[in-house]
Design a protein around this motif. Sequence first.
Motif, PDB file in Angstrom:
ATOM      1  N   GLY A 193      -5.345   2.761  -2.117  1.00 15.37           N
ATOM      2  CA  GLY A 193      -3.885   2.870  -2.115  1.00 15.37           C
ATOM      3  C   GLY A 193      -3.150   1.562  -2.300  1.00 15.37           C
ATOM      4  O   GLY A 193      -1.920   1.552  -2.399  1.00 15.37           O
ATOM      5  N   ASP A 194      -3.888   0.463  -2.350  1.00 18.72           N
ATOM      6  CA  ASP A 194      -3.230  -0.835  -2.459  1.00 18.72           C
ATOM      7  C   ASP A 194      -2.878  -1.132  -3.909  1.00 18.72           C
ATOM      8  O   ASP A 194      -3.659  -0.861  -4.828  1.00 18.72           O
ATOM      9  N   LEU A 195      -1.709  -1.707  -4.108  1.00 17.55           N
ATOM     10  CA  LEU A 195      -1.196  -1.994  -5.448  1.00 17.55           C
ATOM     11  C   LEU A 195      -1.354  -3.455  -5.853  1.00 17.55           C
ATOM     12  O   LEU A 195      -0.903  -3.844  -6.925  1.00 17.55           O
ATOM     13  N   GLY A 196      -1.976  -4.241  -4.985  1.00 15.17           N
ATOM     14  CA  GLY A 196      -2.034  -5.667  -5.263  1.00 15.17           C
ATOM     15  C   GLY A 196      -0.760  -6.358  -4.796  1.00 15.17           C
ATOM     16  O   GLY A 196       0.095  -5.753  -4.137  1.00 15.17           O
ATOM     17  N   PRO A 197      -0.587  -7.633  -5.147  1.00 11.79           N
ATOM     18  CA  PRO A 197       0.554  -8.407  -4.623  1.00 11.79           C
ATOM     19  C   PRO A 197       1.864  -8.109  -5.346  1.00 11.79           C
ATOM     20  O   PRO A 197       2.459  -8.975  -5.994  1.00 11.79           O
ATOM     21  N   VAL A 198       2.331  -6.860  -5.225  1.00 15.09           N
ATOM     22  CA  VAL A 198       3.559  -6.434  -5.893  1.00 15.09           C
ATOM     23  C   VAL A 198       4.786  -6.911  -5.109  1.00 15.09           C
ATOM     24  O   VAL A 198       4.692  -7.798  -4.269  1.00 15.09           O
ATOM     25  N   TYR A 199       5.931  -6.300  -5.371  1.00 12.25           N
ATOM     26  CA  TYR A 199       7.225  -6.791  -4.889  1.00 12.25           C
ATOM     27  C   TYR A 199       7.221  -7.287  -3.444  1.00 12.25           C
ATOM     28  O   TYR A 199       7.639  -8.412  -3.163  1.00 12.25           O
ATOM     29  N   GLY A 200       6.795  -6.438  -2.524  1.00 10.72           N
ATOM     30  CA  GLY A 200       6.877  -6.804  -1.112  1.00 10.72           C
ATOM     31  C   GLY A 200       6.121  -8.061  -0.790  1.00 10.72           C
ATOM     32  O   GLY A 200       6.585  -8.902  -0.001  1.00 10.72           O
ATOM     33  N   ALA A 201       4.942  -8.240  -1.394  1.00  5.99           N
ATOM     34  CA  ALA A 201       4.145  -9.441  -1.140  1.00  5.99           C
ATOM     35  C   ALA A 201       4.866 -10.688  -1.622  1.00  5.99           C
ATOM     36  O   ALA A 201       4.872 -11.725  -0.939  1.00  5.99           O
ATOM     37  N   GLN A 202       5.498 -10.607  -2.787  1.00  7.69           N
ATOM     38  CA  GLN A 202       6.176 -11.784  -3.341  1.00  7.69           C
ATOM     39  C   GLN A 202       7.495 -12.066  -2.616  1.00  7.69           C
ATOM     40  O   GLN A 202       7.837 -13.231  -2.366  1.00  7.69           O
ATOM     41  N   TRP A 203       8.235 -11.027  -2.282  1.00  3.26           N
ATOM     42  CA  TRP A 203       9.517 -11.211  -1.594  1.00  3.26           C
ATOM     43  C   TRP A 203       9.341 -11.832  -0.217  1.00  3.26           C
ATOM     44  O   TRP A 203      10.090 -12.715   0.170  1.00  3.26           O
ATOM     45  N   ASN A 260       0.850  -1.184   0.000  1.00  7.08           N
ATOM     46  CA  ASN A 260       0.000   0.000   0.000  1.00  7.08           C
ATOM     47  C   ASN A 260       0.890   1.239   0.000  1.00  7.08           C
ATOM     48  O   ASN A 260       1.894   1.289   0.722  1.00  7.08           O
ATOM     49  N   ILE A 261       0.521   2.236  -0.787  1.00  5.89           N
ATOM     50  CA  ILE A 261       1.386   3.407  -0.940  1.00  5.89           C
ATOM     51  C   ILE A 261       1.357   4.350   0.259  1.00  5.89           C
ATOM     52  O   ILE A 261       2.157   5.286   0.327  1.00  5.89           O
ATOM     53  N   ARG A 262       0.464   4.122   1.220  1.00  4.88           N
ATOM     54  CA  ARG A 262       0.336   5.072   2.331  1.00  4.88           C
ATOM     55  C   ARG A 262       1.647   5.271   3.105  1.00  4.88           C
ATOM     56  O   ARG A 262       2.037   6.416   3.368  1.00  4.88           O
ATOM     57  N   PRO A 263       2.358   4.199   3.502  1.00  3.56           N
ATOM     58  CA  PRO A 263       3.621   4.427   4.212  1.00  3.56           C
ATOM     59  C   PRO A 263       4.640   5.195   3.377  1.00  3.56           C
ATOM     60  O   PRO A 263       5.426   5.978   3.926  1.00  3.56           O
ATOM     61  N   LEU A 264       4.631   4.986   2.075  1.00  2.00           N
ATOM     62  CA  LEU A 264       5.541   5.739   1.212  1.00  2.00           C
ATOM     63  C   LEU A 264       5.180   7.216   1.220  1.00  2.00           C
ATOM     64  O   LEU A 264       6.050   8.084   1.380  1.00  2.00           O
ATOM     65  N   LEU A 265       3.898   7.511   1.046  1.00  2.00           N
ATOM     66  CA  LEU A 265       3.471   8.906   1.013  1.00  2.00           C
ATOM     67  C   LEU A 265       3.707   9.600   2.344  1.00  2.00           C
ATOM     68  O   LEU A 265       3.987  10.809   2.383  1.00  2.00           O
ATOM     69  N   GLN A 266       3.608   8.856   3.440  1.00  2.00           N
ATOM     70  CA  GLN A 266       3.893   9.441   4.746  1.00  2.00           C
ATOM     71  C   GLN A 266       5.353   9.888   4.847  1.00  2.00           C
ATOM     72  O   GLN A 266       5.689  10.754   5.651  1.00  2.00           O
ATOM     73  N   ASN A 267       6.210   9.283   4.020  1.00  2.00           N
ATOM     74  CA  ASN A 267       7.614   9.676   3.950  1.00  2.00           C
ATOM     75  C   ASN A 267       7.917  10.491   2.698  1.00  2.00           C
ATOM     76  O   ASN A 267       9.078  10.603   2.288  1.00  2.00           O
ATOM     77  N   LYS A 268       6.834  11.017   2.060  1.00  2.00           N
ATOM     78  CA  LYS A 268       6.953  11.905   0.899  1.00  2.00           C
ATOM     79  C   LYS A 268       7.583  11.213  -0.314  1.00  2.00           C
ATOM     80  O   LYS A 268       8.269  11.842  -1.131  1.00  2.00           O
ATOM     81  N   VAL A 269       7.346   9.915  -0.433  1.00  2.00           N
ATOM     82  CA  VAL A 269       7.784   9.144  -1.597  1.00  2.00           C
ATOM     83  C   VAL A 269       6.579   8.927  -2.498  1.00  2.00           C
ATOM     84  O   VAL A 269       5.633   8.243  -2.120  1.00  2.00           O
ATOM     85  N   THR A 270       6.608   9.519  -3.679  1.00  2.00           N
ATOM     86  CA  THR A 270       5.426   9.548  -4.546  1.00  2.00           C
ATOM     87  C   THR A 270       5.580   8.713  -5.814  1.00  2.00           C
ATOM     88  O   THR A 270       4.734   8.781  -6.703  1.00  2.00           O
ATOM     89  N   ILE A 271       6.627   7.903  -5.919  1.00  2.00           N
ATOM     90  CA  ILE A 271       6.934   7.230  -7.182  1.00  2.00           C
ATOM     91  C   ILE A 271       5.944   6.137  -7.550  1.00  2.00           C
ATOM     92  O   ILE A 271       5.934   5.671  -8.693  1.00  2.00           O
ATOM     93  N   TRP A 272       5.081   5.715  -6.613  1.00  2.00           N
ATOM     94  CA  TRP A 272       4.102   4.670  -6.913  1.00  2.00           C
ATOM     95  C   TRP A 272       2.677   5.215  -7.034  1.00  2.00           C
ATOM     96  O   TRP A 272       1.723   4.454  -7.203  1.00  2.00           O
TER      97      TRP A 272
END
Length: 317
Positions: free
Chosen positions: A127-137, A79-91
């Motif tokens: 905000g969820d991206l589906g089972p992307v990198y983190g889910a598979q790793w 989910n992009i929320r933790p990224l946005l909380q750190n001002k990371v907008t690339i997703w």
Amino acid sequence: MLDRTHKPHPEQGYLDLLDRVWREGTPRVDRTGVGTRALFGQSLRIDLSDGTLPLLTTKRVSWKTIVRELLWFLEGGTNIRPLLQNKVTIWTDWPLAKYRKVTGEQISQEDFEARIVADEAFAEQWGDLGPVYGAQWRHWPLFVPTDAEGEEKLYRRDPQGIDQIARLVHDIRHNPTSRRLIFTGWNVAELDGMALPPCHTTYQYFVAEGRLSGLLHQRSCDVGLGVPYNLVTASLLIRMLAQQCDLEPGEFVWFGGDVHVYQNHGDLVAEQLSRTPLPWPKLRFARKPASILDYKFEDFIVEGYQAHPAISAPIAV
């Protein structure tokens, strides 16, 4: 007389690749409709043994964004929320496009990101991206039998799944000559549920003479925008794994499948190729965390990074 002691700047390999793809790449129609120039099967080799971090200097690249994204992957984040909380907008582009398509609301990116940060329920829905990198790793799907009775066996998905990263660290430590030091994000069964199927797909590692080297196979390689990030991500992983397994860093080998430059990135290519590379920075760690999953942003110290200004270019979604 030719000076054979002079070594080319290590960034020159990337610049040569950028130039070659732009000049020699085959014009192709892609899913975004923008169009690319592409070559198939390109490679780079980068020596990490002296602490070098392959952070491009011919345009400024945000290493802080790369570190935060990598830590998000390792947390199993989708989910992009933790990224946005750190001002990371690339997703943001992918869930934003989906929200606009489904709702018809032409919300600005800034307003969409603000709602994701402020509203946990909204973030969970949009905000969820589906089972992307983190889910598979970290949670590769594992299906186990249920307790249901009858001739037909029923299976349920184990929410924890298989932790490929933990398994990799264990194998590097206990079986360093294994040819199975691999993890991947390319889960065919779940590709359709991902906002974007993994571009950097498979990582493999090799231990020799006390050093850990790594190889990344990348199926889709946006040389102008994405590859500068991917080179750093893979190099950081090598450094982290080496530290955790009491090894020194070795070499990073990058292999690209569909290696392309977008047709609307001509200005980026021209500007970047006109610049002279500066010395690459060094990376050191503030401490050795208890595990590969315990790194914090503050543990990454990048020293001596000087770069030409950033070059803006549109991202194709």
